[in-house]
Design a protein around this motif. Sequence first.
Motif, mmCIF file in Angstrom:
data_model
loop_
_atom_site.group_PDB
_atom_site.id
_atom_site.type_symbol
_atom_site.label_atom_id
_atom_site.label_comp_id
_atom_site.label_asym_id
_atom_site.label_seq_id
_atom_site.Cartn_x
_atom_site.Cartn_y
_atom_site.Cartn_z
ATOM 1 N N LEU A 29 10.042 24.874 -11.358
ATOM 2 C CA LEU A 29 10.124 26.312 -11.599
ATOM 3 C C LEU A 29 8.804 27.010 -11.287
ATOM 4 C CD1 LEU A 29 11.571 28.830 -12.775
ATOM 5 C CD2 LEU A 29 10.779 28.089 -15.032
ATOM 6 N N VAL A 30 7.691 26.484 -11.783
ATOM 7 C CA VAL A 30 6.419 27.202 -11.669
ATOM 8 C C VAL A 30 5.728 26.974 -10.328
ATOM 9 C CG1 VAL A 30 6.079 27.175 -14.153
ATOM 10 C CG2 VAL A 30 5.063 25.372 -12.774
ATOM 11 N N VAL A 31 6.071 25.904 -9.635
ATOM 12 C CA VAL A 31 5.410 25.615 -8.353
ATOM 13 C C VAL A 31 6.409 25.648 -7.193
ATOM 14 C CG1 VAL A 31 4.053 23.949 -7.034
ATOM 15 C CG2 VAL A 31 3.619 24.234 -9.484
ATOM 16 N N GLY A 32 7.483 24.891 -7.336
ATOM 17 C CA GLY A 32 8.415 24.740 -6.217
ATOM 18 C C GLY A 32 9.173 25.999 -5.871
ATOM 19 N N ILE A 33 9.768 26.656 -6.878
ATOM 20 C CA ILE A 33 10.597 27.838 -6.625
ATOM 21 C C ILE A 33 9.794 28.960 -5.959
ATOM 22 C CG2 ILE A 33 11.980 29.658 -7.688
ATOM 23 C CD1 ILE A 33 13.409 26.992 -7.523
ATOM 24 N N ALA A 234 -1.778 30.350 -21.109
ATOM 25 C CA ALA A 234 -2.934 30.219 -20.212
ATOM 26 C C ALA A 234 -2.659 29.377 -18.965
ATOM 27 C CB ALA A 234 -4.133 29.663 -20.987
ATOM 28 N N PRO A 235 -2.016 28.196 -19.082
ATOM 29 C CA PRO A 235 -1.756 27.426 -17.849
ATOM 30 C C PRO A 235 -0.870 28.184 -16.854
ATOM 31 C CG PRO A 235 -1.457 26.055 -19.802
ATOM 32 C CD PRO A 235 -1.596 27.456 -20.287
ATOM 33 N N TYR A 236 0.104 28.916 -17.370
ATOM 34 C CA TYR A 236 0.988 29.668 -16.484
ATOM 35 C C TYR A 236 0.227 30.820 -15.825
ATOM 36 C CZ TYR A 236 4.483 27.058 -19.071
ATOM 37 O OH TYR A 236 5.207 26.041 -19.631
ATOM 38 N N PHE A 237 -0.674 31.418 -16.567
ATOM 39 C CA PHE A 237 -1.505 32.476 -15.981
ATOM 40 C C PHE A 237 -2.286 31.937 -14.782
ATOM 41 C CE2 PHE A 237 -5.630 34.599 -15.633
ATOM 42 C CZ PHE A 237 -5.231 35.916 -15.447
ATOM 43 N N GLY A 238 -2.897 30.769 -14.942
ATOM 44 C CA GLY A 238 -3.650 30.176 -13.835
ATOM 45 C C GLY A 238 -2.772 29.823 -12.650
ATOM 46 N N ILE A 239 -1.600 29.236 -12.933
ATOM 47 C CA ILE A 239 -0.701 28.828 -11.847
ATOM 48 C C ILE A 239 -0.213 30.048 -11.062
ATOM 49 C CG2 ILE A 239 1.568 27.840 -11.340
ATOM 50 C CD1 ILE A 239 1.111 25.956 -13.757
ATOM 51 N N PHE A 240 0.215 31.080 -11.775
ATOM 52 C CA PHE A 240 0.789 32.233 -11.087
ATOM 53 C C PHE A 240 -0.278 33.106 -10.440
ATOM 54 C CE2 PHE A 240 4.346 31.431 -14.156
ATOM 55 C CZ PHE A 240 5.186 30.899 -13.185
ATOM 56 N N LEU A 241 -1.489 33.041 -10.918
ATOM 57 C CA LEU A 241 -2.576 33.723 -10.221
ATOM 58 C C LEU A 241 -2.817 33.070 -8.860
ATOM 59 C CD1 LEU A 241 -4.493 36.089 -10.670
ATOM 60 C CD2 LEU A 241 -6.194 34.459 -11.527
ATOM 61 N N VAL A 242 -2.730 31.744 -8.827
ATOM 62 C CA VAL A 242 -2.840 31.039 -7.541
ATOM 63 C C VAL A 242 -1.665 31.416 -6.640
ATOM 64 C CG1 VAL A 242 -2.804 28.764 -6.448
ATOM 65 C CG2 VAL A 242 -4.179 29.128 -8.501
ATOM 66 N N MET A 243 -0.455 31.483 -7.220
ATOM 67 C CA MET A 243 0.717 31.858 -6.430
ATOM 68 C C MET A 243 0.592 33.282 -5.889
ATOM 69 S SD MET A 243 2.711 29.340 -6.151
ATOM 70 C CE MET A 243 2.707 27.684 -6.845
ATOM 71 N N MET A 244 0.015 34.175 -6.685
ATOM 72 C CA MET A 244 -0.201 35.532 -6.213
ATOM 73 C C MET A 244 -1.166 35.539 -5.032
ATOM 74 S SD MET A 244 0.803 38.675 -6.903
ATOM 75 C CE MET A 244 1.192 38.884 -8.638
ATOM 76 N N ALA A 245 -2.192 34.699 -5.122
ATOM 77 C CA ALA A 245 -3.137 34.587 -4.007
ATOM 78 C C ALA A 245 -2.457 34.013 -2.771
ATOM 79 C CB ALA A 245 -4.324 33.710 -4.423
ATOM 80 N N VAL A 246 -1.536 33.069 -2.968
ATOM 81 C CA VAL A 246 -0.779 32.518 -1.836
ATOM 82 C C VAL A 246 0.057 33.612 -1.179
ATOM 83 C CG1 VAL A 246 1.081 30.931 -1.189
ATOM 84 C CG2 VAL A 246 -0.722 30.172 -2.742
#
Length: 780
Positions: A29-33, A234-246
């Motif tokens: 969900l947090v990475v693949g989708i 916090a972990p989701y914030f970091g993951i989705f910030l990276v996804m936003m940068a992607v």
Amino acid sequence: MMSGRRFGIVDVARREVVWILRDKVALLLVVGIPLIAFAILAATFSNAVIRDLRVDVVDQDRSRTSETFVQAISAAPGVSLTRRSSDLNGAMHAVRSGEAIAAVYIPQNLERDIAARRRPQVVIFFNKQFFTPGNVASNSLQAAISAAVADLPAEPRTAAFTPGPLVVEQYVLTNPALNYAQFLLRAILPTVLHIVTAISAGYAVGSEFGSRNMREWLATAGDSMLIALVGKLAPYFGIFLVMMAVGLGTIHGIFEIPFRGDPVLVAAGACLLIIAYLSLGALLQLLVRNLAFGLSLTGIICSPAFGFAGVGFPVLAMNVFSRAWGAMLPLRWYIQILFDQAARGVPVGNSAEPFMMLGGLAVLYFGLAWLKLRSVARHPLPEAVEAPEQDSAGGRIGIVRAFTDEYGRIIRDRSAFSLIVLAPIIYGVFYPQPYLGQLIKDIPIAVVDSDSSDISRTIIQAVNADEAVKVTLRPTTLAEAQAALVHREVFGILSIPAGTERDILKGDQARLPAYVDSAYFLLYNRTLQGIQEGVGAVTADLAARSARPDGSLYRAALAKSSPVEILNQPLFNPTGGYGSYVVPAAFLLILQQTLLMGSATLGGVAYEQGGHQARRRRGTVSAVIGQSLAHLLLALPGFALFLIVLSRVYGFSANDHVLDLIVLAIPYILSVSLLGQFVGSWFKRRETAVLLLIAISLPIFFLVGVAWPLEAIPPMLRTASFILPSTFGIDGLVRVNQMGASVTDVSKDWMWLWVLTGVYAILAIASARFTMGRRVSDAR
């Protein structure tokens, strides 16, 4: 004290990271989708400029002049001449069936009428129901035919006075190439991500009420609700910030779209957007304390947010409810920041208001989630013990028994009932609201009149009389007008240079620069249309020297200035209403996604309550048929509500071909049901379907061909879309209901839907048997 608090946040975050890595659904969900959705969307819009739209030509004249027109159409870059129908009936069949997006009618005696100065009409019929492809084809055909008319032999000049024409010079601001990737992709990627963000937070918090242990979560935080909430998110914030940068890297790196504004402000806005939707997803779970129902509620709120954000249909044309609801959605303010900074490059101060609104919503939703968590911690719910499903212990069940069991299961299960029955009703009322205005009117523009003559005042009056635009600002300099454009006080500028009246009276061409912001395509097109129509009316009046519009002098003057009249005739959506275009197709996608998630959810429900034996019973031939019929019975009312009732309530174009609609709807609903049964046979929990399927709705919508032309989609991706019932169901049902096509016209769609029905029935049966023959890894 401070070190203990820091350790508490780190400890809670570490616990969450370990869970994400162990839970395959959470990791997907947090990475693949997000990455899969980004890849599909980037591939869909890889052809940023639309070309080779299929068109038809009906040449009734078959003269040298008409052949010149046909050659001009054939050479136009935006279209491809694929048909030469003998009459209009054949051309209309081609448009209705999808073989062409537009048709050009060249009348009989064209060459003779041009020579006799009768000003014959060449008509462009274009499919306005398919909004973007139809508009692109119309504009391309208009340009090609206008060029052919301009190349006609000029008439000999006479001694009579002829006033010079007014010509609107277009200056496209922000997106001069009219790059659709720059416009759509920039808005769609964060839209997909905000859905995944809210759903992920909901899953993280809601799972504590079920498969995980809420007391352990709070104990890890030292019973500090603030530390517990911050550490979990916090972990989701970091993951989705990276996804936003992607996402931003995809737009500005791969597509090489320039970034014009302040990257720090956009990054800060992205952080606030993620915090806001993490908090909102957590808040909804804490309010309902039911994972599956909370996820459904999150989807209902987040999925339509794109419409309320003002990207496709502008905020200034929405009703009061839509503006108020949109103002409560963080996405609405982030999109404004993103477009103002990345696309328009306005000063940072101009983005202060949306930034403060976004920050306020982030603080509000986080504060509410924290307060609700404190309340939940003080008054925990007793552990729910779900009653096992009353199923027969063994043996096969017949179609009737399977039908009644499935029907009852849907009625009893809150998550399945909300998806299959309630969600279509809620969406039916909620989703169309931003688009009910249909047409954009009174778009504010500025006029800089440096001529101050009778003619310039006439131009201003004519432009202001057009329904599309409204002259709200009369600055004395172009710099003042541009400042108003930056502040969103106006969306276009018409400049009337000094000497305009003199040039017209001398018989020379007078050029009027029009500066129009193209950050939002619908606003751009409508603003330019209003300016051109107003100026065109003045030009025609000058050429006719105030003769009566229905008189022979008027027609003769027009024939002299333009020997051929080019008419653009929109088909199936004649008013050009945005709601009439987007809502019927979106309704059908909503029907697919809610039924797909509901059907797959029932597979998880059965496994939760009966394990492998329940899955095996759901996979027999009679069970699959009975379950599909139950889904059909429950989905048909939503289908009738969408296509028959609400289309007429909202005033969207619709036909009375109810029987044809039912003939197409049955295989569409059955194929979606069976696809859901196949997918759900791999799930062990009811919430998995919503987690993995809700965020793909927007990418699927652009693969259908209604909003984005099939000719612009890469062939491999277009072929892959054939596995989705929406590819054929939406195309066929929109053509029948909105365009008056018959089942014969869309027989290809009908046959493909039955093929998918058969394929997914076989897969649903086979998958249940396959999973019984081996140990299935935890699909949660």
